[in-house]
Design an enzyme around this catalytic site. Structure first.
Site, short mmCIF file in Angstrom:
data_model
loop_
_atom_site.label_atom_id
_atom_site.label_comp_id
_atom_site.label_asym_id
_atom_site.label_seq_id
_atom_site.Cartn_x
_atom_site.Cartn_y
_atom_site.Cartn_z
CB SER A 141 -4.34 -0.61 5.52
OG SER A 141 -3.29 -1.32 5.10
CE1 TYR A 154 -6.05 -4.98 9.36
CE2 TYR A 154 -4.75 -4.49 7.02
CZ TYR A 154 -5.42 -4.29 8.48
OH TYR A 154 -5.00 -2.57 8.89
#
Length: 239
Positions: A141, A154
């Site tokens: 990500s 996260y």
């Protein structure tokens, strides 16, 4: 001799929807052989049934369970005889302030996003070392590069994937095993539809197809070329 694309066997986790499903569709259109897994087998069946000309096998996979990934890989070996690519795509995200202390959600993200990748590596690397070839791809990500408020845990799991994949790349280079991280920004999927996660929720996001194209690009590079990371954002995403 380098394999033709139609000879490549690709194992994909998190394949039932979003990026995973679009990657299955794209790679199937290129003639690759696919072994796909996810928790929702009804969606896997629908996906496989929608591609009747493709060579696809599937089974239920919870990536937090190494034995589930082993089952999928064993099916692929039995059906196709080898594993050329593992795409660790399964992931989960729960936004929230660290002070909220949502330890249950933190544990889930750590188990899926980190242990899910490690479980895949533990299963396939011995096979690829024996073949003296292979390719590991993991969905990372933009948040594996920069953190933001409300996504610290996260983002931490995605920073961890960066470290794991980079070390694995160095350890496995002698076996001709490639390592690629696919690091998208906001994507229109079940995970990244949350405005707390998607800081630029009002701007255009990437489509799952955009990310699938990045995966295919990495797979299709020549045997001597390693694409270590593809970092992609929608043009209007600033973070």
């Amino acid at each position: 001799m380098a394999l033709k694309m139609t000879e490549k066997v690709v194992v994909i986790t998190g394949a039932s929807s979003g990026i995973g499903a679009e990657t299955v569709r794209l790679l199937a259109s290129k003639g690759m052989k696919l072994a796909i897994g996810a928790r929702r087998t009804d969606l896997l069946k629908d996906l496989a049934d929608s591609l009747p000309e493709a060579q696809i096998i599937y089974t239920q996979v919870d990536v937090t369970k190494k034995e589930d990934i082993q089952k999928l890989v064993d099916l692929a070996i039995k059906k196709f005889g080898r594993i050329d690519v593992l795409y660790n795509n399964a992931g989960t995200a729960t936004p929230g302030r660290i002070a909220d202390g949502n330890t249950e959600a933190w544990e889930r993200m750590i188990n899926v996003n980190i242990m899910g990748v490690l479980n895949g590596l533990a299963v396939v690397l011995p096979i690829m070392e024996n073949q003296k070839s292979g390719h590991i791809i993991s969905t990372d990500s933009v948040l594996g590069h920069v953190s933001l408020p409300n996504v610290g845990v996260y983002a931490g799991t995605k920073f961890a994937v960066q470290a794991i994949m980079d070390s694995m790349r160095k350890e496995e280079s002698e076996f001709n095993i490639k390592a690629t991280m696919i690091s998208p920004g906001g994507v229109s999927t079940e995970i990244f539809g949350n405005p707390v996660i998607d800081k630029d929720a009002e701007v255009d996001k990437l489509n799952p197809e955009d990310v699938a194209n990045a995966v295919a690009f990495a797979i299709e590079t020549p045997a001597n070329v390693g694409i270590n990371e593809v970092l992609l954002r929608a043009v209007k995403q600033v973070h």
